[in-house]
Design an enzyme around this catalytic site. Structure first.
Site, PDB file in Angstrom:
ATOM      1  N   LYS A  53       0.841  -1.204   0.000  1.00 46.36           N
ATOM      2  CA  LYS A  53       0.000   0.000   0.000  1.00 46.36           C
ATOM      3  C   LYS A  53       0.874   1.252   0.000  1.00 46.36           C
ATOM      4  O   LYS A  53       0.601   2.209  -0.726  1.00 46.36           O
ATOM      5  CB  LYS A  53      -0.943  -0.015   1.218  1.00 46.36           C
ATOM      6  CG  LYS A  53      -2.110  -0.981   1.040  1.00 46.36           C
ATOM      7  CD  LYS A  53      -2.863  -1.273   2.319  1.00 46.36           C
ATOM      8  CE  LYS A  53      -3.875  -2.396   2.084  1.00 46.36           C
ATOM      9  NZ  LYS A  53      -4.453  -2.947   3.308  1.00 46.36           N
ATOM     10  N   GLN A  97      -5.344  -2.077   9.392  1.00 48.07           N
ATOM     11  CA  GLN A  97      -5.210  -3.391   8.767  1.00 48.07           C
ATOM     12  C   GLN A  97      -5.846  -4.467   9.660  1.00 48.07           C
ATOM     13  O   GLN A  97      -5.572  -4.528  10.855  1.00 48.07           O
ATOM     14  CB  GLN A  97      -3.712  -3.689   8.534  1.00 48.07           C
ATOM     15  CG  GLN A  97      -3.426  -4.956   7.756  1.00 48.07           C
ATOM     16  CD  GLN A  97      -3.897  -4.915   6.313  1.00 48.07           C
ATOM     17  OE1 GLN A  97      -3.912  -3.870   5.672  1.00 48.07           O
ATOM     18  NE2 GLN A  97      -4.296  -6.051   5.787  1.00 48.07           N
ATOM     19  N   ASP A 120     -11.628   2.359   3.493  1.00 44.55           N
ATOM     20  CA  ASP A 120     -11.866   0.912   3.389  1.00 44.55           C
ATOM     21  C   ASP A 120     -13.345   0.612   3.102  1.00 44.55           C
ATOM     22  O   ASP A 120     -13.692  -0.480   2.669  1.00 44.55           O
ATOM     23  CB  ASP A 120     -11.520   0.233   4.722  1.00 44.55           C
ATOM     24  CG  ASP A 120     -10.281  -0.638   4.649  1.00 44.55           C
ATOM     25  OD1 ASP A 120      -9.970  -1.132   3.551  1.00 44.55           O
ATOM     26  OD2 ASP A 120      -9.647  -0.830   5.702  1.00 44.55           O
TER      27      ASP A 120
HETATM   28  N1  GUN Z   1      -7.282  -7.338   5.689  1.00 42.83           N
HETATM   29  C1  GUN Z   1      -7.498  -8.043   4.562  1.00 42.83           C
HETATM   30  N2  GUN Z   1      -8.061  -7.264   3.613  1.00 42.83           N
HETATM   31  C2  GUN Z   1      -8.193  -6.042   4.157  1.00 42.83           C
HETATM   32  C3  GUN Z   1      -8.697  -4.807   3.657  1.00 42.83           C
HETATM   33  O1  GUN Z   1      -9.166  -4.671   2.520  1.00 42.83           O
HETATM   34  N3  GUN Z   1      -8.648  -3.755   4.524  1.00 42.83           N
HETATM   35  C4  GUN Z   1      -8.166  -3.873   5.783  1.00 42.83           C
HETATM   36  N4  GUN Z   1      -8.190  -2.797   6.563  1.00 42.83           N
HETATM   37  N5  GUN Z   1      -7.709  -5.002   6.276  1.00 42.83           N
HETATM   38  C5  GUN Z   1      -7.708  -6.081   5.447  1.00 42.83           C
END
Ligand code: GUN
Length: 283
Positions: A53, A97, A120
């Site tokens: 990211k 996350q 998100d």
């Molecule tokens: N863990 C796995 N996929 C995601 C996601 O799209 N966003 C977040 N915040 N955590 C994740």
């Protein structure tokens, strides 16, 4: 191979090129889009996602901040970090996350993020708005899946979309997005009886179960579009939830793993962050 390959990596890089230009334009107006990512603990898969990211932000010109907390951090301290980021004018998007350690209430954490910065799309307000078709941040993986299906050029309206999986992050929202596009949507999950009866009828099959090579050629209708959301590590190699070698002989179009949905998820996150920064310009 008979199926068309839906190349997520290529589509993602096309989109990122146009995003770079948008970011440049925003900067000329004095706004630099900013994303904050909070990572709790040292789960290797999460660390990999978070690194990707940041790299993607850097390449697109988005300011990115990373907050790494030990897995012993208290819920209160984590919420305190979110409060600060909610108030920080340099931050347009906040992502925590997942998964979080067991002593932390994930729902409470998600609900603490300002819906204005919920890139998100996990906050109940964002989910509710998506459900009733109002404009909001769309969850990144489901939105990436929709963009990939659009890329094939097939008409979604009226098609039978079958989703395997019902998680809050992927399964449930991806079905909703396709329903919003006038598809007929069926959800399959661990309690579904005679799953093959449903999957074999799918025009578009979306697989998000987290079981390596779960979908086989006999589960798929000839010519169907197959989207594999799974990322599994088997003997050190990445593989999806779809048995690619078998299914590519039956499907009309299919996503690979890696290089399919993964790069699109991050791209949609960048898009949401830019959307949020644009709202800051307007406000
Ligand atoms: N863990 C796995 N996929 C995601 C996601 O799209 N966003 C977040 N915040 N955590 C994740």
């Amino acid at each position: 191979m008979s199926a068309q390959l839906i190349n997520g990596k290529e589509l993602a890089s096309e989109k990122r090129e146009s995003m770079k230009k948008e970011v440049e334009m925003l900067k000329e107006q004095g706004v630099k889009p900013g994303l904050a990512v909070i990572l709790v603990g040292q789960d290797p898969a999460s660390e990999t996602y978070v690194r990707s990211k940041h790299r993607a932000c850097e390449n697109t010109g988005i300011h990115s901040v990373s907050i790494k907390l030990p897995d012993t951090v208290s819920e209160e301290e984590l919420l305190g970090h979110i409060d600060k980021l909610n108030e920080d004018d340099a931050i347009d998007g906040i992502l925590v996350q997942l998964p979080l350690p067991k002593h932390i209430n994930e729902d409470a954490v998600i609900e603490r993020i300002s819906p204005k910065k919920d890139v998100d799309g996990f906050h109940p307000i964002s989910v509710g708005k998506m459900m009733i078709g109002q404009e909001t941040f769309l969850p990144c993986t489901p939105h990436g899946v929709l963009e990939m299906v659009r890329k094939t050029g097939i008409e979604v309206s009226g098609k039978h979309v079958v989703v395997i999986g019902r998680s809050n992050i992927v399964g449930k929202p991806v079905g909703q997005l396709f329903l919003n596009e006038n598809a007929t949507v069926t959800y399959c999950h661990s309690r579904t009886q005679n799953m093959q009866k449903h999957t074999k009828d799918a025009d578009i099959l979306i697989v998000a179960v987290g079981i390596p090579k779960f979908v086989k050629d006999q589960d798929v209708k000839e010519g169907a579009v197959v989207i594999d959301v799974g990322i599994n590590r088997v003997d050190g190699k990445l593989c999806g939830d779809v048995d690619f070698e078998e299914v590519k002989e039956v499907a009309g179009a299919i996503t690979p793993v890696p290089g399919g949905v993964g790069p699109m998820t991050i791209t949609m996150l960048l898009e949401n962050t830019i959307q949020s920064a644009k709202a800051r310009v307007r406000s």
